[in-house]
Design an enzyme around this catalytic site. Structure first.
Site, mmCIF file in Angstrom:
data_model
loop_
_atom_site.group_PDB
_atom_site.id
_atom_site.type_symbol
_atom_site.label_atom_id
_atom_site.label_comp_id
_atom_site.label_asym_id
_atom_site.label_seq_id
_atom_site.Cartn_x
_atom_site.Cartn_y
_atom_site.Cartn_z
ATOM 1 N N ASP A 73 -2.295 12.182 -3.207
ATOM 2 C CA ASP A 73 -2.619 13.654 -3.279
ATOM 3 C C ASP A 73 -2.795 14.141 -4.638
ATOM 4 O OD1 ASP A 73 -1.599 16.611 -3.603
ATOM 5 O OD2 ASP A 73 -1.636 16.411 -1.327
ATOM 6 N N ASP B 119 10.148 6.741 0.843
ATOM 7 C CA ASP B 119 9.257 7.092 -0.677
ATOM 8 C C ASP B 119 9.183 5.479 -1.224
ATOM 9 O OD1 ASP B 119 9.119 7.699 -3.638
ATOM 10 O OD2 ASP B 119 8.695 9.478 -2.602
ATOM 11 N N THR C 192 -12.984 5.184 4.698
ATOM 12 C CA THR C 192 -12.130 5.830 5.823
ATOM 13 C C THR C 192 -12.803 7.300 6.089
ATOM 14 O OG1 THR C 192 -10.905 6.730 4.064
ATOM 15 C CG2 THR C 192 -10.073 4.808 4.958
ATOM 16 N N LYS C 193 -12.522 7.981 7.174
ATOM 17 C CA LYS C 193 -12.829 9.104 7.357
ATOM 18 C C LYS C 193 -12.426 10.014 6.250
ATOM 19 C CE LYS C 193 -12.090 8.729 12.397
ATOM 20 N NZ LYS C 193 -11.453 9.337 13.601
ATOM 21 N N PHE C 194 -11.225 10.106 5.420
ATOM 22 C CA PHE C 194 -10.994 10.913 4.540
ATOM 23 C C PHE C 194 -12.087 10.865 3.363
ATOM 24 C CE2 PHE C 194 -9.126 11.413 0.142
ATOM 25 C CZ PHE C 194 -8.306 12.645 0.586
ATOM 26 N N GLU C 195 -12.343 9.340 2.803
ATOM 27 C CA GLU C 195 -13.374 9.097 2.062
ATOM 28 C C GLU C 195 -14.656 9.759 2.586
ATOM 29 O OE1 GLU C 195 -15.300 5.675 -0.963
ATOM 30 O OE2 GLU C 195 -13.673 5.309 0.553
ATOM 31 N N GLU D 178 0.819 -1.240 -0.165
ATOM 32 C CA GLU D 178 -0.072 0.027 -0.149
ATOM 33 C C GLU D 178 0.946 1.148 -0.114
ATOM 34 O OE1 GLU D 178 -3.766 2.233 2.417
ATOM 35 O OE2 GLU D 178 -2.794 0.424 3.077
ATOM 36 N N GLU E 119 4.878 4.465 3.982
ATOM 37 C CA GLU E 119 4.519 6.190 4.322
ATOM 38 C C GLU E 119 5.576 6.731 4.731
ATOM 39 O OE1 GLU E 119 2.837 9.063 4.576
ATOM 40 O OE2 GLU E 119 1.230 7.578 4.445
ATOM 41 N N LYS F 277 -4.247 22.323 -8.158
ATOM 42 C CA LYS F 277 -4.037 23.193 -8.857
ATOM 43 C C LYS F 277 -3.523 22.855 -10.216
ATOM 44 C CE LYS F 277 -3.664 26.400 -5.113
ATOM 45 N NZ LYS F 277 -2.642 27.459 -4.466
#
Length: 241
Positions: free
Chosen positions: A139, A116, A210-213, A64, A89, A143
């Site tokens: 991410d 990375d 997830t909370k993000f989604e 992941e 991560e 922009k």
């Protein structure tokens, strides 16, 4: 196929640089469990990493990329104990939070990489090794002038495809429509990968919400999944790798 040098494009990383401080609990679990569960990219010896030895068993390995705070990783690992889950991560706080979940649920099938993931794939993972790669909500660099910094570009997808075993899967998810379109275009053009669906995949019931989604849904952004499989019959090592 692109060469190794082309994979690392200027400004392209598998993460966004930001500072996140660890909590007391995250610091404690880091000090207690990191030596067993984790590796720092810069401390790995040169060459291919023996994943079976690291996990202490031979089992399918899923990487992941960008595991964040690890909530999805922990749930997926608990649901699939026969799979080795490797979470990459760059932020210690996220890895610390995942280790708290590993400790709480006594998960023996999770390992953590601090660094990375692009460099890890390129320098330490042999071709035809991984059973799966998951990249959930990378991410979006929303922009327009920053779009070039997005991770999911052709050279990177080619690298991931080369590291998947025949029959292995690449699973992408994003809540940004233009990034989803770019992912679909780039992955469809990769000769080693075949889309499991005509276009977007139905949202897999097994992918944790997830909370993000959940926040993305509240804000009106549609989350899209893309599931691809590496060809069973084609085994290609790009020139220069």
């Amino acid at each position: 196929m692109e060469t190794m040098d082309q994979v690392r494009q200027p400004g392209v990383f598998s993460h966004v640089r930001r500072s996140v401080r660890m909590t007391v609990g995250q610091q404690r679990v880091w000090e207690t469990h990191w030596s067993e569960l984790g590796r720092k990219l810069e401390e790995l010896p040169a060459g291919t990493l023996d994943l079976d030895a690291w996990f202490g068993r031979t089992a399918p390995v899923v990487l992941e990329i960008g595991s964040g705070m690890g909530e999805a990783t922990a749930q997926l690992a608990e649901a699939a104990p026969g799979v080795n889950h490797l979470a990459a991560e760059v932020y210690p706080a996220g890895l610390g939070q995942l280790m708290l979940a590993v400790e709480k649920s006594d998960l023996g099938n999770v390992r953590l990489l601090h660094g990375d993931a692009l460099d890890f794939l390129r320098d330490h993972v042999a071709p035809d090794t991984l059973d799966g790669v998951r990249i959930y909500f990378p991410d979006p660099w929303q922009k327009k002038r920053h779009n070039k910094r997005r991770l999911v570009k052709s050279p990177f997808v080619s690298l991931v495809a080369s590291r998947l075993r025949p029959g292995g899967t690449l699973h992408l998810a994003t809540d940004w429509a233009d990034y989803a379109d770019e992912m679909l275009e780039v992955c469809t053009a990769e000769p080693l990968l075949a889309n499991q669906y005509d276009s977007w995949a139905p949202r897999p019931s097994w992918r944790p919400l997830t909370k993000f989604e959940s926040r993305a849904q509240v804000e009106g952004r549609v989350c899209r999944d893309l599931l691809l499989t590496k060809s069973q019959s084609t085994k290609v090592t790009p020139s220069g790798w």
